[in-house]
Design a protein around this motif. Sequence first.
Motif, short mmCIF file in Angstrom:
data_model
loop_
_atom_site.label_atom_id
_atom_site.label_comp_id
_atom_site.label_asym_id
_atom_site.label_seq_id
_atom_site.Cartn_x
_atom_site.Cartn_y
_atom_site.Cartn_z
N VAL A 129 -39.71 21.43 10.48
CA VAL A 129 -40.54 20.33 9.97
C VAL A 129 -40.13 19.98 8.53
CG1 VAL A 129 -42.51 20.67 11.49
CG2 VAL A 129 -42.37 21.99 9.37
N GLU A 130 -39.65 20.99 7.78
CA GLU A 130 -39.20 20.71 6.41
C GLU A 130 -38.01 19.75 6.43
OE1 GLU A 130 -40.63 21.87 3.66
OE2 GLU A 130 -42.03 23.29 4.54
N ASP A 131 -37.08 19.96 7.36
CA ASP A 131 -35.92 19.09 7.47
C ASP A 131 -36.30 17.76 8.12
OD1 ASP A 131 -32.72 18.99 7.55
OD2 ASP A 131 -33.47 18.17 9.43
N ALA A 132 -37.09 17.83 9.18
CA ALA A 132 -37.45 16.62 9.93
C ALA A 132 -38.24 15.63 9.08
CB ALA A 132 -38.25 17.00 11.18
N TRP A 133 -38.97 16.14 8.09
CA TRP A 133 -39.72 15.24 7.20
C TRP A 133 -38.78 14.22 6.56
CZ3 TRP A 133 -39.67 13.63 2.19
CH2 TRP A 133 -40.82 12.98 1.73
N HIS A 134 -37.55 14.65 6.22
CA HIS A 134 -36.60 13.74 5.58
C HIS A 134 -36.12 12.65 6.55
CE1 HIS A 134 -36.28 16.00 1.82
NE2 HIS A 134 -36.27 17.09 2.55
N THR A 135 -36.04 12.97 7.84
CA THR A 135 -35.72 11.94 8.82
C THR A 135 -36.85 10.92 8.89
OG1 THR A 135 -34.32 13.39 10.15
CG2 THR A 135 -35.31 11.51 11.28
N MET A 136 -38.09 11.40 8.84
CA MET A 136 -39.24 10.50 8.84
C MET A 136 -39.26 9.64 7.58
SD MET A 136 -40.72 10.97 11.74
CE MET A 136 -42.27 10.10 11.48
N ALA A 137 -38.85 10.22 6.45
CA ALA A 137 -38.79 9.45 5.21
C ALA A 137 -37.75 8.34 5.29
CB ALA A 137 -38.49 10.38 4.03
N LEU A 138 -36.61 8.64 5.95
CA LEU A 138 -35.58 7.62 6.13
C LEU A 138 -36.08 6.51 7.05
CD1 LEU A 138 -32.77 6.46 5.85
CD2 LEU A 138 -31.95 8.17 7.52
N ALA A 139 -36.77 6.88 8.13
CA ALA A 139 -37.34 5.86 9.02
C ALA A 139 -38.37 5.01 8.30
CB ALA A 139 -37.97 6.53 10.24
N GLU A 140 -39.20 5.64 7.47
CA GLU A 140 -40.20 4.90 6.70
C GLU A 140 -39.54 3.91 5.76
OE1 GLU A 140 -44.24 4.07 5.88
OE2 GLU A 140 -43.44 5.50 7.32
N ALA A 141 -38.45 4.35 5.12
CA ALA A 141 -37.73 3.46 4.21
C ALA A 141 -37.12 2.29 4.97
CB ALA A 141 -36.64 4.24 3.48
N ALA A 142 -36.65 2.54 6.19
CA ALA A 142 -36.08 1.46 7.00
C ALA A 142 -37.14 0.42 7.35
CB ALA A 142 -35.45 2.04 8.27
N PHE A 143 -38.34 0.87 7.72
CA PHE A 143 -39.42 -0.07 8.00
C PHE A 143 -39.82 -0.84 6.74
CE2 PHE A 143 -40.31 2.45 11.91
CZ PHE A 143 -40.33 1.40 12.80
N ALA A 144 -39.85 -0.15 5.60
CA ALA A 144 -40.19 -0.83 4.34
C ALA A 144 -39.14 -1.88 4.00
CB ALA A 144 -40.31 0.19 3.22
N SER A 145 -37.88 -1.55 4.21
CA SER A 145 -36.80 -2.50 3.96
C SER A 145 -36.91 -3.71 4.88
CB SER A 145 -35.45 -1.82 4.14
OG SER A 145 -34.39 -2.75 4.02
N ALA A 146 -37.23 -3.44 6.15
CA ALA A 146 -37.35 -4.53 7.12
C ALA A 146 -38.49 -5.48 6.78
CB ALA A 146 -37.55 -3.95 8.52
N ALA A 147 -39.52 -4.95 6.13
CA ALA A 147 -40.68 -5.77 5.76
C ALA A 147 -40.47 -6.54 4.46
CB ALA A 147 -41.92 -4.90 5.64
N ALA A 148 -39.47 -6.15 3.68
CA ALA A 148 -39.21 -6.79 2.39
C ALA A 148 -38.41 -8.07 2.59
CB ALA A 148 -38.45 -5.84 1.48
N PRO A 149 -38.58 -9.02 1.70
CA PRO A 149 -37.82 -10.28 1.84
C PRO A 149 -36.33 -10.06 1.59
CG PRO A 149 -39.02 -10.23 -0.24
CD PRO A 149 -39.49 -9.05 0.54
N ALA A 150 -35.51 -10.83 2.27
CA ALA A 150 -34.06 -10.77 2.07
C ALA A 150 -33.69 -11.47 0.78
CB ALA A 150 -33.36 -11.44 3.24
N THR A 151 -32.50 -11.17 0.26
CA THR A 151 -31.98 -11.90 -0.89
C THR A 151 -31.76 -13.37 -0.49
OG1 THR A 151 -30.88 -9.92 -1.71
CG2 THR A 151 -30.09 -12.04 -2.55
N GLN A 152 -32.39 -14.25 -1.21
CA GLN A 152 -32.34 -15.65 -0.84
C GLN A 152 -30.97 -16.27 -1.15
OE1 GLN A 152 -35.07 -17.42 0.71
NE2 GLN A 152 -35.46 -15.22 1.02
N VAL A 153 -30.53 -17.11 -0.23
CA VAL A 153 -29.30 -17.86 -0.44
C VAL A 153 -29.63 -19.12 -1.22
CG1 VAL A 153 -27.37 -19.03 0.70
CG2 VAL A 153 -28.36 -16.94 1.72
#
Length: 354
Positions: free
Chosen positions: A326-350
């Motif tokens: 679980v100590e190691d797996a927490w970091h996988t969950m943190a990476l998944a959380e960051a991916a969802f946060a990135s997906a929810a953030a606006p893209a760099t506008q053209v």
Amino acid sequence: MPTDYSALRQSWPKPSAPRPIVIIGAGGIVNDAHLPAYRLASLPVAGVFDIDRDKALALAAKWDIPAFATLEEAIATPGAIYDLALPPVAHLDVLPKLPDGAAVLLQKPMGRDLSDATAILKLCRAKKLVAAVNFQLRFSPMMLAVADALERGWLGRLIDTEVHLNLVTPWELFPFLKGAPRVEIAVHSIHYLDLIRALLGNPVGVHARTMGHPSTELAQTRTSALIDFEDGVRTTMSINHNHDFGRKFQDASFRFEGTEGAAMVKLGLLLNYPAGEPDELWITRKGEDWQQVALSGGWFPHAFVGTMSNLQRFAAGEDDRLVSSVEDAWHTMALAEAAFASAAAPATQVQAQP
């Protein structure tokens, strides 16, 4: 002489004195992977419990194992290793009921999100549980072999990694996902995020987009991601579960490119799932032709032997590391959380044309 890849490690050692496994949850994954793996490895199963009594009885009859009448009866099994094959929302309900110091394998993901994962981590620490998460892709024969090739230096330093899926996934087999706010990364691509971490360590950031498709009501079935590491390794994911135009151009592959060699993996299980196709591993080194490595098994069910064997061996003092703790797996969950946060953030506008 060409490199002899037959010596690459493809399996995890079995525990010398296996302890009885108590399975909590009787869903499809238990029938398709857990029980076939434990029978294959001669790991004893004490029985199964599910809140749906009929489901537990049907599974028990099929596999000729006991069905526990209550959760309390299941937990009371002497010397048990607990296999929690549960939806992520249920882990925090069952874990507090386990004996302090128990050994437990949690079905992935480690909760619904990083908040759940943190609560699970703290609970496991407080109860001194020997707890691992069933991120089993890293234990599959093909990926154990890739990891071994990297450890031997045959590929040099890993500098480019790509996951590419373009296929049809029968999401109707997973009705519990309907209405869930997080789907593709949370329950599927999390395997790839975990494997990437296993081989490259923890990344520093991720750029991601995840979205649905007109053919399905699920929240997300397509994902693109670029994962950043401090040493400049390029790591990408392109995931499309909706390519419903025949088998010809469907693909499920993992590419590992190093300074001295490269490996290509075919994730056969995902093609025509759940029947699947054989997994494949191909490796080359500079100055040599590509060679196909004969595999000793597939992702399902053989990888599930590895996760349970490592847990049992670690609990017995035979392994010095709990690989998917679980100590190691927490970091996988943190990476998944960051991916969802990135997906929810606006893209760099053209910039618009003036």
